[in-house]
Design a protein around this motif. Structure first.
Motif, PDB file in Angstrom:
ATOM      1  N   THR A  25       0.836  -1.203   0.000  1.00  0.00           N
ATOM      2  CA  THR A  25       0.000   0.000   0.000  1.00  0.00           C
ATOM      3  C   THR A  25       0.866   1.247   0.000  1.00  0.00           C
ATOM      4  N   SER A  28       2.318   1.876  -3.421  1.00  0.00           N
ATOM      5  CA  SER A  28       1.305   2.387  -4.335  1.00  0.00           C
ATOM      6  C   SER A  28       0.990   3.844  -4.040  1.00  0.00           C
ATOM      7  N   LYS A  29       0.916   4.159  -2.759  1.00  0.00           N
ATOM      8  CA  LYS A  29       0.632   5.539  -2.363  1.00  0.00           C
ATOM      9  C   LYS A  29       1.685   6.493  -2.914  1.00  0.00           C
ATOM     10  N   ASN A  31       3.865   5.696  -5.544  1.00  0.00           N
ATOM     11  CA  ASN A  31       4.071   5.528  -6.991  1.00  0.00           C
ATOM     12  C   ASN A  31       2.922   6.044  -7.838  1.00  0.00           C
ATOM     13  N   PHE A  32       1.736   6.164  -7.236  1.00  0.00           N
ATOM     14  CA  PHE A  32       0.569   6.610  -8.001  1.00  0.00           C
ATOM     15  C   PHE A  32      -0.038   7.844  -7.366  1.00  0.00           C
ATOM     16  N   LEU A  90      -5.578   5.039  -1.223  1.00  0.00           N
ATOM     17  CA  LEU A  90      -5.196   4.947  -2.634  1.00  0.00           C
ATOM     18  C   LEU A  90      -6.242   5.568  -3.553  1.00  0.00           C
ATOM     19  N   TRP A  93      -6.528   5.944  -9.789  1.00  0.00           N
ATOM     20  CA  TRP A  93      -5.534   5.887 -10.865  1.00  0.00           C
ATOM     21  C   TRP A  93      -4.318   5.086 -10.406  1.00  0.00           C
ATOM     22  N   GLN A  94      -4.468   3.757 -10.504  1.00  0.00           N
ATOM     23  CA  GLN A  94      -3.464   2.810 -10.059  1.00  0.00           C
ATOM     24  C   GLN A  94      -3.432   1.677 -11.070  1.00  0.00           C
ATOM     25  N   THR A  95      -2.998   0.530 -10.670  1.00  0.00           N
ATOM     26  CA  THR A  95      -3.031  -0.612 -11.579  1.00  0.00           C
ATOM     27  C   THR A  95      -4.455  -0.882 -12.047  1.00  0.00           C
ATOM     28  N   GLN A 100      -3.446  -2.989  -6.175  1.00  0.00           N
ATOM     29  CA  GLN A 100      -3.005  -2.188  -5.037  1.00  0.00           C
ATOM     30  C   GLN A 100      -4.104  -2.039  -3.985  1.00  0.00           C
ATOM     31  N   THR A 101      -5.340  -1.835  -4.438  1.00  0.00           N
ATOM     32  CA  THR A 101      -6.435  -1.707  -3.469  1.00  0.00           C
ATOM     33  C   THR A 101      -6.751  -3.049  -2.827  1.00  0.00           C
TER      34      THR A 101
END
Length: 462
Positions: A25, A28-29, A31-32, A90, A93-95, A100-101
Motif C-alpha cells: 500500500t 502504491s501511495k 508511486n501513483f 489509494l 488511478w493505479q493498476t 493495489q487496493t
C-alpha cells in the motif's frame, strides 16, 4: 512522523506507525500520486466482505486455521462498518486490475487482526496479508467481484428508491392536473391540446421504462468472478470454493449472488457492467428531457411560455435584481451530461480486455458508482426542490390554448384538411381568432364552430 518498517517482495519500506497498511500500500501511495479521486469506499467495503467470506469458506474447507479465520473476520467486520476508512488512501488511478487496493485491504485486515491478537499494528504475524487474508484469491477475481457487489448495493439501496421517489412525485402531480387542458407542442411549435396531466404522465412512463431496463440488467451483475483466481482457472483454490464463497457472500450481503458460469469471461470482460451503465444512461436521458421540458414550460416569467411556476429557491443573478432561474433543472441536466460521459468512458474501458484480463477495472467502477450516486441524489433532490413545489399557471395555459391555431385540426373531419389550413393561415396572417377567420371565409357557421372545436374533446380518440 514516526514510522515502522514493513517488507514485501521488493524489500523494506517505511510506513507510518499509525497506519494499518503495509509495504505494498505504501509503495502504491508513493508511486501513483495521481489525482484526488479516492478508490470508492463501496469497493473497499465489498472487498472486506470477500475477505470475510473467503476466511469462512477456507476454514470450512480446512484450508485455514479457525483462529486465523476468526481474526480475519473480526478485522473485516470493522472495515465493513467503516471504522477503518481512513486507512484506505489509494486513488482510482493505479493498476488496472485493482491489485493495489486489493492488497491495501489485505494489509489493513491483517494489520488490524495482528493487533487484535496482541501483536503490534501491521506486520505479517500471526495473520499474513497474502497467505491468509488473500488465500485462494487473486486481485483478478477479487476486484471484479467487489465491483459487482458495490454496484449492486448502490443500485438496490440508493438508486432504485430514488427513482421511485421522483416517479411517484411526478405521478402525483399528473393526477392533480389530469383535467387541466393546455396547448401541446411539437417541433417547438403549437400543436393540438393535451392535459398537463397527460404531459407529466410521459415522464412517469419513461422513469418506469428506465427502472425496468436497470432491473433487467442486474441478474448478470449478480454473477461473480470469485474463484477464477489469476486467469480464470481457479488455480490455488479448492474444488467448490467458487460456489461456496458466492453462497457465503449472498448471505452476508443479502444480494442474489451466484458464481459466474465462465470465470474467463468474468475476468477479461465487463459486459454486465456495460449493460447496466447503458440502462443508467437511459435514466439520464429521461432526466435530461424532464429538466429541459420544465425549464421551457417555466420560462419567463413574462417573455416566455410561463405555463409552470417552478419553486423560487434562491436569487438567480448577481446583477439583475429579482431574477429567479430554473437552477434545479440546470443541475439535473448537468449531472445527466456527466452520466452520459461516464457511460462512454465505461464502454471504452470495458472494450480493453486484453487476453485473460481487463486492466481498466478501477475507472469502470469509479465512473459507474459516480453515475449511480449522481442519479440517486439528483432524483431525490429534484423531487424535493422542484417537483413537490411546482404548480401550473392555469391562466397562462388557458390563454395559450385560446390563441392556439392548431385547434383547427378538429375541423379536418368536417370541412377537410385544405379548408382547415386556409382558416389557420388567415387567422395567423390577419391576427384573428380561428373562429373569426372561419366565419369570414364562410367555411363554417358560428354554431358549427362551437360544436366542433372543443379542446376538451380533443384529448383522446373520437
Amino acid at each position: 512522523m514516526s514510522t515502522r518498517t514493513e517488507t514485501d517482495s521488493m524489500g523494506a519500506i517505511e510506513v507510518p506507525s499509525k497506519a494499518y497498511w503495509g509495504a505494498q500500500t505504501q509503495r502504491s501511495k508513493e508511486n501513483f500520486a495521481i489525482g484526488h479521486q479516492p478508490m470508492p469506499l463501496a469497493v473497499v467495503h465489498a472487498l472486506a466482505h470477500i475477505k470475510k467470506a473467503a476466511a469462512r469458506v477456507n476454514a470450512n474447507l480446512g484450508e485455514l486455521p479457525t483462529d486465523i479465520a476468526q481474526l480475519i473476520e473480526q478485522a473485516a467486520d470493522e472495515v465493513i462498518a467503516g471504522e477503518l476508512d481512513q486507512h484506505f488512501p489509494l486513488t482510482v488511478w493505479q493498476t488496472g486490475s485493482g491489485t493495489q487496493t486489493n492488497m491495501n485491504v489485505n494489509e489493513v485486515i491483517a494489520g488490524r487482526a495482528n493487533e487484535i491478537s496482541g501483536q503490534t499494528r501491521g506486520g505479517k504475524s500471526p495473520v499474513h496479508p497474502n497467505d491468509h487474508v488473500n488465500r485462494a484469491q487473486s486481485s483478478n477475481d477479487c476486484f471484479p467481484t467487489a465491483m459487482h457487489i458495490a454496484v449492486l448495493q448502490a443500485v438496490t439501496l440508493h438508486l432504485t428508491p430514488a427513482i421511485k421517489t421522483l416517479r411517484d412525485g411526478i405521478d402525483q402531480q399528473a393526477k392533480r392536473y389530469e383535467k387541466l387542458v393546455k396547448t401541446g407542442r411539437t417541433h417547438m411549435m403549437d400543436a393540438t391540446p393535451v392535459t398537463f396531466g397527460q404531459e407529466l404522465s410521459a415522464f412517469v412512463a419513461q422513469l418506469d421504462y428506465a427502472q425496468t431496463a436497470i432491473d433487467n440488467s442486474l441478474p448478470a451483475v449478480c454473477e461473480l468472478a470469485q474463484g477464477g483466481t489469476a486467469v480464470g482457472t481457479g488455480l490455488n483454490s479448492s474444488p467448490g470454493f467458487a460456489e461456496a464463497i458466492a453462497k457465503e457472500l449472498a448471505q452476508l450481503t443479502e444480494l442474489p449472488l451466484r458464481s459466474a458460469p465462465n470465470k474467463f469471461a468474468a475476468l477479461a470482460g465487463h459486459e454486465p457492467l456495460v449493460t447496466l451503465s447503458g440502462a443508467i444512461k437511459t435514466l439520464a436521458v429521461t432526466l435530461m428531457k424532464l429538466a429541459n421540458d420544465l425549464r421551457l414550460l417555466g420560462s419567463g416569467p413574462r417573455a416566455g411560455l410561463a405555463e409552470v411556476h417552478l419553486p423560487a429557491n434562491e436569487p438567480g443573478s448577481s446583477i439583475m435584481p429579482g431574477k429567479v432561474n430554473p437552477t434545479q433543472c440546470e443541475a439535473l441536466s448537468m449531472l445527466a451530461c456527466q452520466v452520459i460521459g461516464n457511460d462512454t468512458t465505461i464502454s471504452i474501458a470495458a472494450s480493453q480486455g486484453h487476453l485473460q484480463l481487463n486492466v481498466f477495472k478501477p475507472v469502470i467502477v469509479h465512473n459507474l458508482l459516480e453515475s449511480i450516486e449522481l442519479l440517486a441524489d439528483g432524483c431525490v433532490n429534484f423531487q424535493k426542490q422542484c417537483i413537490a413545489g411546482m404548480t401550473a399557471n392555469e391562466q397562462q395555459m388557458a390563454a395559450h390554448l385560446e390563441n392556439g391555431l392548431m385547434l383547427v385540426t378538429a375541423l379536418n373531419r368536417h370541412i377537410g384538411y385544405d379548408n382547415a389550413a386556409k382558416i389557420a393561415k388567415k387567422a395567423y396572417e390577419d391576427n384573428q381568432t380561428l373562429r373569426q377567420a372561419a366565419l369570414d371565409l364562410g367555411l363554417v357557421t358560428d354554431e358549427q364552430f362551437s360544436q366542433w372545436v372543443r379542446p376538451e374533446d380533443m384529448l383522446q380518440p373520437e
